[in-house]
Design a protein around this motif. Structure first.
Motif, PDB file in Angstrom:
ATOM      1  N   GLN A   4      18.400  61.849  88.426  1.00  9.25           N
ATOM      2  CA  GLN A   4      18.951  62.559  87.264  1.00  9.25           C
ATOM      3  C   GLN A   4      20.384  62.982  87.519  1.00  9.25           C
ATOM      4  N   LYS A   5      20.590  63.462  88.721  1.00  7.86           N
ATOM      5  CA  LYS A   5      21.922  63.947  89.054  1.00  7.86           C
ATOM      6  C   LYS A   5      22.935  62.822  88.929  1.00  7.86           C
ATOM      7  N   ILE A   7      22.710  60.071  87.189  1.00  8.83           N
ATOM      8  CA  ILE A   7      22.956  59.676  85.789  1.00  8.83           C
ATOM      9  C   ILE A   7      23.885  60.668  85.125  1.00  8.83           C
ATOM     10  N   MET A   8      23.594  61.936  85.392  1.00 13.03           N
ATOM     11  CA  MET A   8      24.417  62.967  84.755  1.00 13.03           C
ATOM     12  C   MET A   8      25.863  62.817  85.178  1.00 13.03           C
ATOM     13  N   LEU A  11      27.460  59.947  83.435  1.00 19.35           N
ATOM     14  CA  LEU A  11      27.713  60.266  82.023  1.00 19.35           C
ATOM     15  C   LEU A  11      28.893  61.207  81.871  1.00 19.35           C
ATOM     16  N   LEU A  12      28.908  62.224  82.730  1.00 16.22           N
ATOM     17  CA  LEU A  12      29.993  63.199  82.604  1.00 16.22           C
ATOM     18  C   LEU A  12      31.325  62.543  82.906  1.00 16.22           C
ATOM     19  N   LEU A  15      32.342  60.579  80.019  1.00 15.85           N
ATOM     20  CA  LEU A  15      32.744  61.456  78.925  1.00 15.85           C
ATOM     21  C   LEU A  15      34.188  61.912  79.089  1.00 15.85           C
ATOM     22  N   MET A  16      34.516  62.229  80.343  1.00 19.78           N
ATOM     23  CA  MET A  16      35.859  62.744  80.578  1.00 19.78           C
ATOM     24  C   MET A  16      36.912  61.668  80.417  1.00 19.78           C
ATOM     25  N   LEU A  18      36.765  59.287  78.228  1.00 22.23           N
ATOM     26  CA  LEU A  18      36.869  58.816  76.843  1.00 22.23           C
ATOM     27  C   LEU A  18      38.294  58.972  76.338  1.00 22.23           C
ATOM     28  N   PRO A  19      38.754  58.018  75.603  1.00 21.32           N
ATOM     29  CA  PRO A  19      40.162  58.094  75.173  1.00 21.32           C
ATOM     30  C   PRO A  19      40.367  59.292  74.272  1.00 21.32           C
TER      31      PRO A  19
ATOM     32  N   GLN B  12      15.831  70.611  86.387  1.00 20.22           N
ATOM     33  CA  GLN B  12      16.511  69.426  85.864  1.00 20.22           C
ATOM     34  C   GLN B  12      15.536  68.465  85.219  1.00 20.22           C
ATOM     35  N   ARG B  17      16.588  61.382  80.709  1.00 19.35           N
ATOM     36  CA  ARG B  17      17.803  60.597  80.576  1.00 19.35           C
ATOM     37  C   ARG B  17      18.150  60.418  79.103  1.00 19.35           C
ATOM     38  N   MET B  20      19.845  63.324  77.612  1.00 25.09           N
ATOM     39  CA  MET B  20      21.240  63.453  78.003  1.00 25.09           C
ATOM     40  C   MET B  20      22.111  62.451  77.272  1.00 25.09           C
ATOM     41  N   THR B  24      25.231  63.446  75.049  1.00 28.37           N
ATOM     42  CA  THR B  24      26.535  62.843  75.305  1.00 28.37           C
ATOM     43  C   THR B  24      27.060  62.197  74.036  1.00 28.37           C
ATOM     44  N   LEU B  33      36.858  62.464  70.634  1.00 23.90           N
ATOM     45  CA  LEU B  33      36.510  63.808  71.099  1.00 23.90           C
ATOM     46  C   LEU B  33      37.264  64.907  70.378  1.00 23.90           C
ATOM     47  N   GLY B  37      40.132  68.042  73.624  1.00 21.71           N
ATOM     48  CA  GLY B  37      39.712  67.080  74.624  1.00 21.71           C
ATOM     49  C   GLY B  37      39.094  67.709  75.855  1.00 21.71           C
ATOM     50  N   THR B  40      34.160  69.674  76.940  1.00 25.35           N
ATOM     51  CA  THR B  40      33.206  68.829  76.233  1.00 25.35           C
ATOM     52  C   THR B  40      31.878  68.718  76.951  1.00 25.35           C
ATOM     53  N   VAL B  41      31.811  69.266  78.133  1.00 24.60           N
ATOM     54  CA  VAL B  41      30.596  69.065  78.909  1.00 24.60           C
ATOM     55  C   VAL B  41      29.664  70.252  78.740  1.00 24.60           C
ATOM     56  N   LEU B  44      23.723  71.843  80.662  1.00 21.31           N
ATOM     57  CA  LEU B  44      22.507  71.287  80.078  1.00 21.31           C
ATOM     58  C   LEU B  44      21.259  72.085  80.422  1.00 21.31           C
TER      59      LEU B  44
END
Lengths: 384, 414
Positions: A4-5, A7-8, A11-12, A15-16, A18-19, B12, B17, B20, B24, B33, B37, B40-41, B44
């Motif tokens: 999980q960690k 994947i997170m 994803l994070l 996310l950061m 992202l344009p 957790q 998944r 999340m 996201t 976004l 910007g 955004t996180v 969770l």
């Protein structure tokens, strides 16, 4: 890492990356697109700047105020049309050009521009424009960039403090002469230089309070000294009786500041924090009219605080545009928006509208632009 | 993600998944976004250990057919705030970005979670932290749009004026009002309610912080209202307020929720009518008990209408004085759904009198046929006018509930 960690984390991270935001995508900088060809927009734009600057100098020779104002404004319009490209590719040159071009623009918005000052800046601008035309794109290492930024900023702060000393002298003289009118006229200029470089003064324990304390900052009135003590004598008491000792002390403190500042060391983080302090100062004591409560020249200080924080931003541009181009762009725009708004109240080099003449809506408007600036500037810490 | 924001591995597992990915996607939104910007996180991982304080942990779903905070059981504390779009904003994209940010933030905070801070400790924190240990406390966040959001000085501001809700107008002048424009109206409104005041304030504060530069706070009011469970709360006049509210979902559909006569995006929504009503408390307190009851037309303790025995008994108009508040309101034949809060704000320095009153908030699907005519009639004739002063006003369109993976007012723009 658990699954999980992991994947997170991915994803994070995604996310950061992202344009950037919707508003920024429309403003792709010129610099990104083209290599240095003859059609290089930076070269072309700079050549246009040179031409306008020549026209400006001709106008200065003829003492033609209308033309000086016209070309001063034209320079600004031309600069705004391609400055993003310059900032992205030639950040060092960018800051230098801004330094000379902006005072010209500020003067050209006044009824009677200070021709001598415009001339001086215009000459310096000529050199900077030639430098820019000859400049090669270089990318320094991030750590080097920040050291360079601190050096550039300290140079700026030193200049301001030298000017502070230079302009405090005649002010102090007028106070000692007991000439109230002259002293009032000479009061604001040293204030501008002080407020621009205040974070440096604040680093030396007692100096900032000795020079800049307001009456409510001290425990007893007998501990009070500096600009604001004399400000009260000038505007509230309209008499300089007994002010000689304060005048002498102020001069001594300012000189001591100059001496200490020469050997002052600054870390990049402290530099950025200093820029935030200036904006906070502006947003708390200046916007409320508390700082200059007798002379009501708060807007002068306010603009000087913003100028001082802008110097930090400009010094940090090379580091900022590595990965935070969009932020640099937003900050740049917000400084412009702020300065433009303040022009409404600017009367001359040293004079802004009396704070008490502003209505609630006008003060709220300035406060709002200041908050927007602060919010963006707080994000410059992303470079660390 | 900072280490101290990571909870134990056990917790957790609460998030798959899939969850999340969904979150996201929401943070990413339909378009790019948020304007800034950053921030955004989401944090969770909710706190599952604080079950001892069961009341504070209880949450109200954020996503649904209708926005929460309208027929939701009345929380103890409420904030109402209005925002104006920043003068530098001229395109809808920036506003959409704000609404995405707000939606993300509201969906996070109402579930007792918060935004995580950056690893870079030189940056300001994303969350202000004062609600960290307090749970969600039934927090609800309700968003609305004012008339001036659509048109201002006759101009279509963001290209959506053609889709303006049918019953949304600027507030007309009402008799017996002395409005302060600085605390009236606005481009956007946000109602934030919770059973713990600090939780409500935290939510609003963070919404304000994120919005700055796109939408700036115009005014903010805070109020309180307490009643034993299932009972109608009392206002500062000491009378029950909201007795006539409809509880049945079919009735609520008729009174509160908008239908097919509205543009598609506005259906299933409602309108928020707002009046800040200052009470002339000292005068009221010196009025006789019987006259106070005559002013309302109800018994002070039981809330029963004149000539009846119980609060919920039907109103008998001719048993009340002609200018009684309840008689006049009832006589319009129109219904609104009241959700008021009381406010206090120290004393009035000139007189030493208390500065207190009612943040009158009502929800209805046809304000032009109910809320506004009611105000007009009461403004002219209400016996209560002797003890009140309307000092602020507002009318806001409250769009339908937000669906998962959508954002506030999305269907107005897209």
């Amino acid at each position: 890492m658990t699954n999980q960690k992991k994947i997170m984390f991915i994803l994070l991270a995604a996310l950061m990356l992202l344009p950037i935001s919707a508003c920024s995508s429309a403003q792709k900088s010129d610099g990104e697109k083209s290599a240095q060809t003859t059609a290089d927009p930076v070269k072309q734009g700079t050549k246009k700047m040179q031409q306008i600057n020549k026209n400006l100098q001709a106008a200065l020779e003829k003492n033609d105020t209308a033309a000086i104002k016209k070309y001063g404004k034209q320079l600004n319009t031309q600069w705004l049309s391609y400055e993003n490209g310059v900032r992205d590719r030639f950040p060092l040159q960018y800051a230098k050009i801004e330094r000379y071009q902006q005072p010209i623009y500020a003067q050209s918005n006044l009824e009677n521009p200070n021709a001598a000052q415009v001339k001086e800046n215009s000459r310096a601008l000529t050199d900077q424009l030639s430098d820019l035309l000859a400049a090669k794109e270089t990318k320094a290492k991030p750590s080097k960039q920040m050291d360079q930024a601190v050096d550039d900023y300290l140079k700026y702060a030193d200049e301001q403090i030298d000017q502070l000393v230079k302009t405090t002298k005649p002010f102090v003289q007028a106070v000692k002469d007991g000439d109230v009118e002259k002293a009032k006229k000479r009061y604001t200029l040293p204030r501008i230089y002080y407020e621009r470089a205040e974070p440096i003064a604040e680093s030396f324990g007692d100096l900032d309070p000795a020079i800049d304390a307001r009456i409510n900052d001290v425990e007893t009135e007998s501990d009070w000294s500096g600009f604001h003590e004399i400000e009260r004598a000038l505007w509230e008491k309209n008499s300089l009786k007994g002010q000689e000792k304060y005048a002498d002390k102020l001069m001594a403190d300012v000189l001591s500041l100059q001496k200490k500042a020469k050997s002052f060391k600054l870390t990049p983080k402290a530099m950025v924090a200093g820029a935030m302090e200036l904006l906070e100062e502006a947003a708390t004591s200046k916007i409320t009219g508390e700082e200059e409560r007798y002379s009501h020249t708060d807007l002068v200080d306010l603009q000087a605080n913003v100028d001082g924080s802008k110097a930090v931003y400009q010094a940090a541009i090379p580091a900022l545009i590595q990965g935070h181009k969009d932020l640099a762009n937003q900050i740049d725009k917000q400084f412009q928006a702020f300065d433009k708004q303040m022009l409404k109240y600017k009367k001359s080099d040293t004079e802004y509208e009396d704070y008490t003449k502003l209505n609630k809506e006008q003060i709220r408007e300035i406060s709002n632009e200041l908050s927007k600036l602060s919010k963006l500037m707080a994000q410059t810490a992303k470079i660390f | 993600m900072a280490k101290d924001d990571l909870s134990t591995p056990n917790e957790q597992k609460e998030y798959s998944r899939r969850d999340m990915l969904k979150m996201t996607a929401l943070a990413g939104g339909g378009i790019a976004l948020g304007a800034s910007g950053f921030g955004t996180v989401l944090e969770l991982l909710g706190n599952k250990n604080g079950e001892a304080n069961a009341a504070n942990q209880s949450t109200v779903p954020f996503f649904g057919n209708h926005q929460a905070g309208i027929t939701t059981a009345h929380q103890n504390y409420g904030y109402l705030a209005a925002f104006d779009i920043d003068p530098s904003v001229h395109d809808a994209a920036k506003i959409m970005a704000l609404f995405i940010t707000w939606t993300r933030l509201a969906a996070t905070l109402t579930q007792g979670k918060r935004e995580v801070n950056s690893d870079n400790k030189e940056l300001p924190p994303n969350d202000t932290n004062e609600a960290r240990d307090l749970g969600a406390a039934n927090l609800t966040i309700t968003f609305g749009l004012g008339h001036s959001f659509f048109t201002k000085d006759g101009k279509d501001r963001f290209g959506v004026a053609a889709h303006m809700p049918k019953q949304l107008t600027a507030m007309p002048h009402i008799a017996h009002e002395t409005l302060d424009p600085a605390i009236s109206n606005g481009d956007l409104c946000v109602q934030v309610c919770a059973d713990v005041q600090q939780v409500a304030f935290h939510a609003l504060r963070n919404l304000i912080k994120e919005a700055l530069g796109t939408a700036n706070i115009r005014w903010m009011e805070s109020g309180f209202l307490n009643a034993p469970k299932g009972q109608t709360p009392r206002n500062l006049f000491g009378f029950k307020d909201g007795t006539a509210n409809v509880a049945d979902s079919e009735d609520q559909k008729n009174v509160i929720w908008t239908g097919s006569d509205e543009p598609q995006w506005m259906r299933g929504g409602t309108y928020l009518g707002y009046r800040k009503i200052k009470m002339i408390i000292e005068t009221w307190d010196r009025d006789s008990y019987s006259d106070q009851e005559n002013v309302f037309g109800r018994k002070k303790n039981s809330g029963a209408p004149f000539g009846q025995r119980h609060e919920k008994d039907p109103v008998i108009m001719n048993k009340m004085p002609a200018d009684a508040h309840v008689r006049l309101a009832h006589g319009t034949g129109k219904q609104i759904y009241r959700r008021a809060y009381s406010y206090t704000n120290g004393i009035q320095p000139q007189t030493g009198n208390l500065d207190a009153g009612l943040l009158f908030i009502s929800y209805q699907n046809k304000p032009q046929d109910s809320f506004i005519p009611m105000l007009r009639l009461l403004g002219k004739s209400d016996a209560l006018n002797e003890y009140t002063d309307h000092i602020a006003t507002g009318l806001f369109a409250i769009p339908a509930g937000i669906k998962k993976n959508e954002y506030f007012a999305q269907h107005l723009f897209e």
